[in-house]
Design an enzyme around this catalytic site. Structure first.
Site, short mmCIF file in Angstrom:
data_model
loop_
_atom_site.label_atom_id
_atom_site.label_comp_id
_atom_site.label_asym_id
_atom_site.label_seq_id
_atom_site.Cartn_x
_atom_site.Cartn_y
_atom_site.Cartn_z
N THR A 75 6.80 -12.82 7.67
CA THR A 75 6.87 -12.01 8.90
C THR A 75 5.48 -11.72 9.46
OG1 THR A 75 6.88 -9.93 7.63
CG2 THR A 75 9.03 -10.92 8.15
N ASN A 110 2.37 -11.38 12.24
CA ASN A 110 2.20 -11.23 13.69
C ASN A 110 1.50 -12.49 14.22
OD1 ASN A 110 -0.68 -10.90 13.32
ND2 ASN A 110 -0.38 -8.70 12.96
N GLY A 160 4.56 -3.08 11.47
CA GLY A 160 4.77 -4.38 10.83
C GLY A 160 5.46 -4.25 9.49
N ASP A 161 5.08 -3.23 8.72
CA ASP A 161 5.72 -2.96 7.43
C ASP A 161 7.19 -2.60 7.64
OD1 ASP A 161 3.07 -3.14 6.37
OD2 ASP A 161 2.77 -1.03 6.90
N SER A 176 0.83 -1.20 0.00
CA SER A 176 0.00 0.00 0.00
C SER A 176 0.87 1.26 0.00
CB SER A 176 -0.91 0.01 1.23
OG SER A 176 -0.12 0.00 2.41
N ASP A 190 5.14 -10.36 3.82
CA ASP A 190 4.50 -9.90 5.04
C ASP A 190 3.00 -10.08 4.83
OD1 ASP A 190 3.83 -8.72 7.43
OD2 ASP A 190 4.18 -6.67 6.75
N ASP A 231 -4.96 -7.94 12.88
CA ASP A 231 -4.24 -7.84 14.15
C ASP A 231 -5.28 -7.76 15.27
OD1 ASP A 231 -2.13 -7.69 15.87
OD2 ASP A 231 -1.43 -5.72 15.24
N SER A 267 6.59 -11.44 14.18
CA SER A 267 7.04 -10.09 14.53
C SER A 267 6.62 -9.66 15.92
CB SER A 267 6.54 -9.08 13.50
OG SER A 267 5.13 -9.10 13.43
N SER A 268 5.47 -10.16 16.41
CA SER A 268 5.04 -9.82 17.77
C SER A 268 4.08 -10.89 18.27
CB SER A 268 4.36 -8.45 17.81
OG SER A 268 3.18 -8.44 17.02
#
Length: 304
Positions: free
Chosen positions: A146, A148, A223-224, A13, A115, A120, A184-185
Site C-alpha cells: 500500500t 503512496n 497511510g497507516d 511505530s 505498507d 511522502d 493509496s494516494s
C-alpha cells in the site's frame, strides 16, 4: 464467519499521544473484528512533527526476542495476517524477512500486508539504505502493498509523471510477486482531488478519486489507517469485490478526516495560525460508527 481466523501481528511505530502506526491501525482493526498483537518498532511520546520527541527504538535483537517468545508458546499458527509499517533500521527490516518466512512455515496461507513507509511529498524520512532491502528482499515476500505515489516511485525506480506510469510501477510490484497493489494516494485526480489505484495480479484494476479535505493541514497516520482498513475489507474477498473493499476503506478515511477537521479551529484551517499538532490528531475513537459501517459515496471505477 466465526470459523475464519482473524488475528494480525502488526509491527509498526507506536506513539503515546496521537494516532500513527500501531495506534492508528489497532483500533480500526479491532472494531472490524480482528485481534491485533502489536510489536512497536519505535515507542515515541508523539509523532515526529512535534517540537520535541522522546522515546525508544526497538532493535533487531529485541524484535527477535519478542518473536521467539511467541514461537516458544506455539502462537505463530494463530495469525491470519502480518502487517508492517514504519521501520527505520536496516537490520530490523532484514529481521522482518525472517519473520515472514517463519510465519509462512507455520501457515502458508498467512497474508503479508506491507505498507512500505519510506516518505511522502518528495522527501524520504527513513535511511536510504532501507530502499534496496525493500526492493529485493521485502517486496517479493508481500501479498499486498500500500505505497503512496512517492513510495511507489522509489521502489519501482522510476518517476511517475502520468497515469500510464502508475500502471508501469504497479507492474513492477506484480513482477516481484505481489498479488494486490493499492497506491493509496496520487496526484492524478481532477483539481482538488487525489486518485487511488488498485490492481490485482492477472485480475481487475480500479481507480477512485478522493476530494482533498483541509488542504492547509497535513494529517499524520492516514497511510497507516488506509493499510489497516484495506487489510480488513479485502480479507476473504473475491477479485471482483476488491473495488468494494477500496470504497469502504476510502469512505472511512474520508469520514475520519472530516470529523478531525470539524474540531480544528478555523484560524488554523485558513492558515492564519500554525497548526497545533495535537488538535490535528485523527479523531479515530469518535469515528467508531464510520469504521463499523462506512457510508460509501465515492465509487471505484473498474478499468481495462
Amino acid at each position: 464467519m466465526s470459523d475464519v481466523k482473524r488475528r494480525v501481528l502488526s509491527i509498526q511505530s507506536h506513539v503515546v499521544h496521537g494516532y500513527v502506526g500501531n495506534k492508528s491501525a489497532t483500533f480500526p482493526l479491532q472494531v472490524l473484528g480482528f485481534e491485533v498483537d502489536g510489536i512497536n518498532s519505535v515507542q515515541f511520546s508523539n509523532h515526529t512533527g512535534y517540537k520535541v520527541v522522546k522515546g525508544q527504538i526497538l532493535n533487531e535483537t529485541e524484535l527477535d526476542e519478542l518473536f521467539r517468545g511467541l514461537e516458544c508458546n506455539n502462537l505463530l499458527k494463530c495469525y491470519s495476517h502480518l502487517l508492517t509499517g514504519y521501520i527505520g533500521d536496516v537490520s530490523f527490516l532484514r529481521k522482518i524477512a525472517e519473520i515472514v518466512k517463519k510465519l509462512r512455515s507455520e501457515d502458508s496461507k498467512i497474508i503479508y500486508v506491507c505498507d512500505p513507509v519510506l516518505g511522502d511529498n518528495g522527501k524520504m524520512y527513513v535511511p536510504a539504505e532501507l530502499l534496496p532491502i525493500y526492493q529485493t528482499v521485502i517486496i517479493p515476500l508481500a501479498d499486498i502493498v500500500t505505497p503512496n505515489q512517492y513510495e511507489a516511485e522509489l521502489l519501482a525506480g522510476m518517476k511517475i509523471a502520468s497515469e500510464s506510469d502508475v500502471w508501469k510501477a504497479v507492474g513492477w510490484f506484480h513482477e516481484k510477486g505481489v498479488d494486490i497493489v493499492a497506491i493509496s494516494s496520487s496526484d492524478f485526480g481532477q483539481r482538488g482531488e487525489l486518485r487511488t489505484f488498485l490492481s490485482k495480479k492477472n485480475g481487475p484494476r480500479f481507480v477512485l478519486n478522493i476530494p482533498k479535505q483541509g488542504s492547509s493541514i497535513s494529517f499524520t497516520g492516514t497511510g497507516d489507517l488506509f493499510a489497516s482498513l484495506f487489510l480488513a475489507h479485502s480479507y476473504r474477498k473475491q477479485s471482483d469485490q476488491l473495488g468494494y473493499a477500496l470504497e469502504r476503506t476510502v469512505a472511512t478515511l474520508q469520514a475520519v478526516i472530516k470529523r478531525t477537521i470539524a474540531e480544528i479551529p478555523e484560524v488554523m484551517l485558513n492558515g492564519k495560525e500554525a497548526p497545533n499538532y495535537s488538535q490535528c490528531e485523527l479523531k479515530l475513537i469518535q469515528s467508531k460508527a464510520d469504521i463499523e459501517n462506512p457510508q460509501v459515496v465515492l465509487k471505484a471505477e473498474q478499468i481495462k
